[in-house]
Design a protein around this motif. Structure first.
Motif, PDB file in Angstrom:
ATOM      1  N   LYS A  73       5.689 -46.238 -27.301  1.00  0.00           N
ATOM      2  CA  LYS A  73       7.122 -46.195 -27.895  1.00  0.00           C
ATOM      3  C   LYS A  73       7.252 -47.342 -29.006  1.00  0.00           C
ATOM      4  N   ALA A  74       6.252 -48.121 -28.964  1.00  0.00           N
ATOM      5  CA  ALA A  74       6.520 -49.189 -30.037  1.00  0.00           C
ATOM      6  C   ALA A  74       6.382 -48.740 -31.385  1.00  0.00           C
ATOM      7  N   GLU A  75       6.106 -47.389 -31.741  1.00  0.00           N
ATOM      8  CA  GLU A  75       5.653 -46.910 -32.878  1.00  0.00           C
ATOM      9  C   GLU A  75       7.491 -46.569 -33.473  1.00  0.00           C
ATOM     10  N   TYR A  76       8.298 -46.175 -32.297  1.00  0.00           N
ATOM     11  CA  TYR A  76       9.700 -45.963 -32.862  1.00  0.00           C
ATOM     12  C   TYR A  76      10.289 -47.195 -33.544  1.00  0.00           C
ATOM     13  N   PHE A  77      10.061 -48.234 -32.950  1.00  0.00           N
ATOM     14  CA  PHE A  77      10.560 -49.481 -33.503  1.00  0.00           C
ATOM     15  C   PHE A  77      10.321 -49.728 -34.816  1.00  0.00           C
ATOM     16  N   GLN A 200      16.415 -40.986 -31.463  1.00  0.00           N
ATOM     17  CA  GLN A 200      16.082 -40.089 -30.520  1.00  0.00           C
ATOM     18  C   GLN A 200      14.837 -40.188 -29.636  1.00  0.00           C
ATOM     19  N   GLY A 201      13.730 -40.763 -30.398  1.00  0.00           N
ATOM     20  CA  GLY A 201      12.559 -40.920 -29.540  1.00  0.00           C
ATOM     21  C   GLY A 201      12.717 -42.040 -28.444  1.00  0.00           C
ATOM     22  N   LEU A 202      13.510 -43.112 -28.539  1.00  0.00           N
ATOM     23  CA  LEU A 202      13.650 -44.354 -27.824  1.00  0.00           C
ATOM     24  C   LEU A 202      14.582 -43.542 -26.447  1.00  0.00           C
ATOM     25  N   MET A 203      15.411 -42.640 -26.792  1.00  0.00           N
ATOM     26  CA  MET A 203      16.176 -42.184 -25.939  1.00  0.00           C
ATOM     27  C   MET A 203      15.567 -40.790 -24.957  1.00  0.00           C
ATOM     28  N   ASP A 204      14.035 -40.866 -25.270  1.00  0.00           N
ATOM     29  CA  ASP A 204      13.306 -39.787 -24.428  1.00  0.00           C
ATOM     30  C   ASP A 204      13.769 -38.396 -24.725  1.00  0.00           C
ATOM     31  N   GLU A 205      13.766 -38.225 -26.169  1.00  0.00           N
ATOM     32  CA  GLU A 205      14.088 -36.738 -26.582  1.00  0.00           C
ATOM     33  C   GLU A 205      12.997 -35.823 -26.148  1.00  0.00           C
ATOM     34  N   MET A 237      11.277 -27.793 -15.418  1.00  0.00           N
ATOM     35  CA  MET A 237      10.313 -28.425 -16.523  1.00  0.00           C
ATOM     36  C   MET A 237      11.179 -29.352 -17.150  1.00  0.00           C
ATOM     37  N   VAL A 238      10.854 -30.713 -17.304  1.00  0.00           N
ATOM     38  CA  VAL A 238      11.507 -31.655 -18.021  1.00  0.00           C
ATOM     39  C   VAL A 238      10.270 -32.307 -18.959  1.00  0.00           C
ATOM     40  N   THR A 239      10.423 -32.429 -20.210  1.00  0.00           N
ATOM     41  CA  THR A 239       9.556 -33.008 -21.240  1.00  0.00           C
ATOM     42  C   THR A 239      10.131 -34.174 -22.091  1.00  0.00           C
ATOM     43  N   ARG A 240       9.326 -35.091 -22.422  1.00  0.00           N
ATOM     44  CA  ARG A 240       9.783 -36.282 -23.339  1.00  0.00           C
ATOM     45  C   ARG A 240       8.444 -36.681 -24.181  1.00  0.00           C
ATOM     46  N   GLY A 241       8.831 -37.097 -25.267  1.00  0.00           N
ATOM     47  CA  GLY A 241       7.768 -37.700 -26.233  1.00  0.00           C
ATOM     48  C   GLY A 241       7.866 -39.396 -26.114  1.00  0.00           C
ATOM     49  N   ALA A 242       6.663 -39.760 -26.401  1.00  0.00           N
ATOM     50  CA  ALA A 242       6.822 -41.393 -26.622  1.00  0.00           C
ATOM     51  C   ALA A 242       5.519 -41.661 -27.544  1.00  0.00           C
ATOM     52  N   GLY A 243       5.951 -41.711 -28.550  1.00  0.00           N
ATOM     53  CA  GLY A 243       4.811 -41.889 -29.595  1.00  0.00           C
ATOM     54  C   GLY A 243       3.925 -40.802 -29.804  1.00  0.00           C
ATOM     55  N   GLN A 244       2.677 -41.276 -29.612  1.00  0.00           N
ATOM     56  CA  GLN A 244       1.448 -40.254 -29.818  1.00  0.00           C
ATOM     57  C   GLN A 244       1.611 -39.628 -28.241  1.00  0.00           C
TER      58      GLN A 244
END
Length: 304
Positions: A73-77, A200-205, A237-244
């Motif tokens: 998630k550092a990439e979102y910063f 949005q990425g930091l909030m687990d979109e 099913m639940v999903t989320r993205g965190a950088g790569q």
């Protein structure tokens, strides 16, 4: 061969330095507020690329005891920071442009100034194209943000060049700072888009629709290719993205008379199939008998 994100961002730092020199020189020669504002945005490019390089370096660190899911998630910063810098640069451009609008000044040595601006824009356009391709390959929001900012810089330069030519032929000196104000407003729009994307990425979109469709198609194919696939059920099913990195959690319901070993083997096969279908996916599958629903799901359904 695809270059690594760190290598590309080092190139971005070098290109930013070159464009600052070229555009700054162009602004000095022409006395154009449009070109000066363009050079100011290139300073933002430099700061953004340096910060993105630092965040990508952190994102590559392996998972540890304090960060068991990794540092992706550092990439979102990086994306959010770049957006804030863009907005700050736009405010500065607006300020000096309004001052110039109130006191217009003639433009000088347009030939050299335009040539230098075109050369620097060419560097930015070429690098943005490479960054977009690498962003898709590495699924890197830091590379994508840097590429989008560079393309904004390119279109900004195009607008400035058109405006300077218009000033030259019309003699309307107020047109130059007015174009710079338009440039600043366009930069603000791009900056807010980057900040929103980062938040949005930091909030687990959730993962994008295309990736979700791939996951569902893989689940359907997995059930269809097994003899007792009609006795399997997948839900919650639940999903989320965190950088790569991408994450998916779901329930797999199997017949209650199956042995745990049999169900676990099938779950392992499914996890591998999903990870093969979606690069960078980390999937967690909870086994349940067909007659049972997860307690967490029932609690959520009745939450006020």
């Amino acid at each position: 061969m695809t270059l690594t994100p760190k290598t590309l961002l080092r190139v971005s730092v070098a290109v930013a330095l070159i464009t600052i020199l070229l555009k700054g020189w162009a602004g000095y020669l022409t006395n154009s507020m449009g070109l000066i504002s363009d050079a100011m945005e290139s300073c933002v490019n430099l700061a953004s690329a340096m910060f993105a390089l630092a965040m990508v370096t952190i994102a590559e660190r392996p998972a540890d005891e304090d960060h068991p899911y990794g540092h992706h998630k550092a990439e979102y910063f990086s994306s959010g920071f770049e957006g804030l810098l863009i907005v700050a640069a736009a405010v500065a451009i607006l300020w000096v442009s309004v001052l110039r609008l109130l006191s217009p000044q003639p433009l000088e040595q347009l030939g050299w100034g335009l040539a230098l601006s075109v050369i620097s824009s060419g560097f930015n356009a070429a690098l943005a194209f490479v960054l977009f391709r690498a962003a898709r390959a590495h699924r890197s929001i830091a590379l994508e943000a840097d590429g989008r900012h560079l393309m904004t810089d390119v279109w900004t330069s195009v607008g400035v060049l058109v405006g300077i030519v218009a000033v030259h032929f019309s003699g309307w000196l107020w047109l130059d700072p007015l174009i710079a104000i338009g440039v600043a407003l366009n930069i603000v729009r791009e900056g807010f888009k980057l900040v929103w994307r980062s938040s949005q990425g930091l909030m687990d979109e959730a993962l994008d629709a295309e990736t979700l469709a791939t996951v569902r198609a893989t689940l359907d194919a997995f059930a269809a290719n097994h003899a007792e696939g009609d006795r399997l059920r997948f839900d919650d099913m639940v999903t989320r993205g965190a950088g790569q990195r991408r994450f998916a959690d779901l329930h797999m319901h199997v017949p209650g008379d199956w042995t745990l070993q049999r169900a676990a083997n099938l779950r392992d096969e499914l996890e591998q199939a999903l990870m093969d279908a979606v690069p960078g996916l980390r999937v967690t599958i909870q086994l349940l008998p067909l007659t049972m629903e997860a307690r967490a799901t029932r609690l959520e359904d009745h939450h006020p």
